[in-house]
Design a protein around this motif. Structure first.
Motif, mmCIF file in Angstrom:
data_model
loop_
_atom_site.group_PDB
_atom_site.id
_atom_site.type_symbol
_atom_site.label_atom_id
_atom_site.label_comp_id
_atom_site.label_asym_id
_atom_site.label_seq_id
_atom_site.Cartn_x
_atom_site.Cartn_y
_atom_site.Cartn_z
ATOM 1 N N ASN A 62 0.827 -1.212 0.000
ATOM 2 C CA ASN A 62 0.000 0.000 0.000
ATOM 3 C C ASN A 62 0.862 1.263 0.000
ATOM 4 O OD1 ASN A 62 -2.451 -1.346 -0.001
ATOM 5 N ND2 ASN A 62 -2.561 -1.457 2.236
ATOM 6 N N ALA A 63 1.958 1.211 0.739
ATOM 7 C CA ALA A 63 2.865 2.363 0.776
ATOM 8 C C ALA A 63 3.456 2.635 -0.598
ATOM 9 C CB ALA A 63 3.978 2.120 1.792
ATOM 10 N N GLU A 64 3.832 1.578 -1.289
ATOM 11 C CA GLU A 64 4.389 1.735 -2.635
ATOM 12 C C GLU A 64 3.362 2.374 -3.569
ATOM 13 O OE1 GLU A 64 7.400 1.239 -3.395
ATOM 14 O OE2 GLU A 64 8.247 -0.225 -2.007
ATOM 15 N N LEU A 65 2.094 2.000 -3.405
ATOM 16 C CA LEU A 65 1.042 2.551 -4.257
ATOM 17 C C LEU A 65 0.778 4.022 -3.943
ATOM 18 C CD1 LEU A 65 -1.502 -0.428 -4.211
ATOM 19 C CD2 LEU A 65 -0.076 0.303 -6.144
ATOM 20 N N LEU A 66 0.869 4.393 -2.667
ATOM 21 C CA LEU A 66 0.558 5.772 -2.258
ATOM 22 C C LEU A 66 1.735 6.730 -2.405
ATOM 23 C CD1 LEU A 66 -1.486 5.060 0.999
ATOM 24 C CD2 LEU A 66 -2.372 5.864 -1.192
ATOM 25 N N LEU A 67 2.934 6.181 -2.534
ATOM 26 C CA LEU A 67 4.129 7.026 -2.528
ATOM 27 C C LEU A 67 4.127 8.048 -3.654
ATOM 28 C CD1 LEU A 67 6.687 7.502 -0.933
ATOM 29 C CD2 LEU A 67 7.852 5.804 -2.366
ATOM 30 N N LYS A 68 3.707 7.641 -4.852
ATOM 31 C CA LYS A 68 3.684 8.574 -5.985
ATOM 32 C C LYS A 68 2.741 9.742 -5.706
ATOM 33 C CE LYS A 68 4.272 10.043 -10.256
ATOM 34 N NZ LYS A 68 3.260 11.110 -10.336
ATOM 35 N N ASN A 69 1.584 9.462 -5.103
ATOM 36 C CA ASN A 69 0.657 10.539 -4.771
ATOM 37 C C ASN A 69 1.241 11.483 -3.729
ATOM 38 O OD1 ASN A 69 -1.167 7.895 -5.330
ATOM 39 N ND2 ASN A 69 -2.158 9.716 -6.150
ATOM 40 N N MET A 70 1.974 10.921 -2.781
ATOM 41 C CA MET A 70 2.623 11.761 -1.771
ATOM 42 C C MET A 70 3.673 12.663 -2.408
ATOM 43 S SD MET A 70 3.209 9.052 1.346
ATOM 44 C CE MET A 70 1.904 7.966 1.910
ATOM 45 N N GLU A 71 4.448 12.097 -3.335
ATOM 46 C CA GLU A 71 5.455 12.889 -4.052
ATOM 47 C C GLU A 71 4.801 14.049 -4.785
ATOM 48 O OE1 GLU A 71 8.708 12.577 -4.177
ATOM 49 O OE2 GLU A 71 9.237 10.520 -3.616
ATOM 50 N N ASP A 72 3.669 13.778 -5.434
ATOM 51 C CA ASP A 72 2.971 14.823 -6.186
ATOM 52 C C ASP A 72 2.496 15.934 -5.255
ATOM 53 O OD1 ASP A 72 3.360 13.433 -8.516
ATOM 54 O OD2 ASP A 72 1.370 12.532 -8.541
ATOM 55 N N VAL A 73 1.957 15.558 -4.095
ATOM 56 C CA VAL A 73 1.476 16.553 -3.136
ATOM 57 C C VAL A 73 2.616 17.460 -2.676
ATOM 58 C CG1 VAL A 73 0.554 16.877 -0.805
ATOM 59 C CG2 VAL A 73 -0.487 15.200 -2.336
ATOM 60 N N LEU A 74 3.741 16.851 -2.316
ATOM 61 C CA LEU A 74 4.873 17.626 -1.808
ATOM 62 C C LEU A 74 5.488 18.499 -2.898
ATOM 63 C CD1 LEU A 74 6.491 14.909 0.467
ATOM 64 C CD2 LEU A 74 5.303 16.968 1.204
ATOM 65 N N ASP A 75 5.580 17.964 -4.117
ATOM 66 C CA ASP A 75 6.115 18.770 -5.225
ATOM 67 C C ASP A 75 5.203 19.951 -5.531
ATOM 68 O OD1 ASP A 75 8.282 17.124 -5.445
ATOM 69 O OD2 ASP A 75 7.522 15.988 -7.157
ATOM 70 N N ASN A 76 3.891 19.718 -5.475
ATOM 71 C CA ASN A 76 2.945 20.814 -5.727
ATOM 72 C C ASN A 76 3.014 21.868 -4.634
ATOM 73 O OD1 ASN A 76 1.957 19.730 -8.111
ATOM 74 N ND2 ASN A 76 0.318 18.600 -7.107
ATOM 75 N N MET A 77 3.219 21.435 -3.397
ATOM 76 C CA MET A 77 3.350 22.395 -2.301
ATOM 77 C C MET A 77 4.622 23.225 -2.454
ATOM 78 S SD MET A 77 0.765 22.471 -0.392
ATOM 79 C CE MET A 77 1.539 23.546 0.808
ATOM 80 N N GLN A 78 5.703 22.586 -2.914
ATOM 81 C CA GLN A 78 6.942 23.321 -3.134
ATOM 82 C C GLN A 78 6.766 24.348 -4.241
ATOM 83 O OE1 GLN A 78 9.756 23.314 -1.426
ATOM 84 N NE2 GLN A 78 10.681 24.831 -2.779
ATOM 85 N N ALA A 79 6.085 23.936 -5.313
ATOM 86 C CA ALA A 79 5.827 24.867 -6.413
ATOM 87 C C ALA A 79 4.956 26.024 -5.942
ATOM 88 C CB ALA A 79 5.155 24.128 -7.573
#
Length: 309
Positions: A62-79
Motif C-alpha cells: 500500500n505504501a508503494e502505491l501511495l508514494l507517488k501521490n505523496m510525491e505529487d502533493v509535496l512537489d505541488n506544495m513546493q511549487a
C-alpha cells in the motif's frame, strides 16, 4: 483526518533511505520523532505503510502505491511556495527559466553549468516554449527570466538584447550545394525545404521568399531546429533555420550556408521591472551573456552574420 505535510516529508525521506536513524540525522530531529511521525501518518491515512518485525523495516504494498501521490502533493506544495515567493518579490535560491527551444541545445546548458559551479545549492527549472509562451510565463511570474525573440510588446518588462543573427541553410556534407557561401530560393528550386511550422514567425518570412510557397510537397515542416538538423542528416532536404542549432559538435557532419534574402532575428532576455531580477538571476544572466559572446564568435568563424547585443 487529513495527512500532515510534515509527516509526508518525513515518510518520503524515510522511503528513500529506509533508516529511521539516518532520516532523523538528515532532518535534524530525534529518532523517536521520526518513528512517531511515521505512526501518525499511518493513523491519518488509515493504512499500514511499514512492515515492522525482527529484520529491517520494509514498505508495504500500500505504501508503494501511495508514494507517488505523496510525491505529487509535496512537489505541488513546493511549487506553490515558490510561486507565492515570486509574487511577494522574494526570490531566494531558486530560479525558474522560460526559453525558446533553440537556446536549450547549447547556450543555456553551458550557462547553467557555470551557475551550478558557483551556486551548487540552487534549485533550477528550465522549460522550453514558443516565443509568445515565454513572454506569458514571465508576465505571469511562473518564470523569473525568459529568453525569446523580438518583438516583446510589454511595458512591464525589461528587455536586454543578447544577439542578432540571420537564418541559415543546413545541408548534408556530401550535397552538391555544400560549400556554397549563400543560397537563395532560386538555388533551392529543386530541393525539398525543411522549415518551421507555420505558427512560427520566421516560417512566414521564409515562405515569402519563395514565389511558389504553397507548392504541394515543396516544404517539410517541424517545430524544432534540432529536428530539422536530424532530417538533414537523413537526406530529407535542406533546412532553413536559426543558427543556434550549430553547436561545435553539430558542424562536424552538417554543412552550413547563409540564406538570402537575409531574415534576421534578435534574441533577448526578459524579466519584470517589478520585482526585477534577484541576485541569482543577475548572476545567471551574466553567464548567459558570456556564453552568447562565445557562441557569436563561433558563428562568426563559420562566416555567418552575427551581432552581439
Amino acid at each position: 483526518m487529513n495527512p500532515n505535510l510534515r509527516h509526508l516529508e518525513v515518510f518520503r525521506l524515510f522511503s528513500r533511505i529506509m533508516s529511521v536513524t539516518e532520516t532523523a540525522r538528515l532532518l535534524r530531529i530525534t529518532q523517536p520523532s521520526v518513528s512517531q511521525a511515521l505512526r501518525d501518518l499511518e493513523n491519518q491515512l488509515g493504512v499500514e505503510l511499514i512492515i515492522r518485525g525482527q529484520g529491517p523495516l520494509k514498505l508495504t504494498a500500500n505504501a508503494e502505491l501511495l508514494l507517488k501521490n505523496m510525491e505529487d502533493v509535496l512537489d505541488n506544495m513546493q511549487a506553490l511556495r515558490e510561486r507565492a515567493a515570486r509574487l511577494r518579490g522574494e526570490q531566494d535560491n531558486s530560479l525558474a527559466i522560460a526559453s525558446v527551444h533553440p537556446l536549450t541545445s547549447w547556450i543555456l546548458p553551458q550557462a547553467l553549468g557555470r551557475l551550478k559551479g558557483s551556486h551548487p545549492q540552487t534549485r533550477i527549472g528550465l522549460e522550453a516554449y514558443s516565443s509568445r509562451e515565454v513572454i506569458k510565463h514571465v508576465q505571469d511570474r511562473t518564470a523569473d527570466i525568459g529568453f525569446t525573440f523580438l518583438p516583446v510588446e510589454n511595458l512591464d518588462m525589461v528587455v536586454r538584447p543578447l544577439l542578432t543573427t540571420a537564418m541559415v541553410c543546413l545541408l548534408p556534407k556530401d550535397h552538391a550545394l555544400a560549400g556554397t557561401v549563400q543560397l537563395t530560393p532560386e538555388a533551392l528550386e529543386n530541393e525539398t525545404v525543411i522549415t518551421f511550422g507555420q505558427q512560427v514567425r520566421q516560417e512566414f518570412d521564409v515562405r515569402l521568399s519563395f514565389e511558389r510557397g504553397n507548392e504541394a510537397g515543396r516544404f517539410l515542416t517541424t517545430n524544432l531546429s534540432v529536428v530539422s538538423a536530424d532530417l538533414v542528416r537523413q537526406g530529407l532536404g535542406i533546412a532553413i533555420t536559426l543558427p543556434f542549432v550549430l553547436t561545435p559538435r553539430m558542424t562536424q557532419d552538417i554543412a552550413v550556408s547563409a540564406f538570402r534574402p537575409e531574415i534576421r532575428r534578435s534574441l533577448v532576455a526578459i524579466y519584470l521591472k517589478k520585482p526585477g531580477l534577484s541576485a541569482l538571476g543577475k548572476a545567471f544572466l551574466a553567464q548567459v551573456r558570456e556564453e552568447t559572446r562565445s557562441f557569436a564568435a563561433h558563428l562568426d568563424s563559420l562566416g555567418l552574420f552575427v551581432k552581439p547585443g
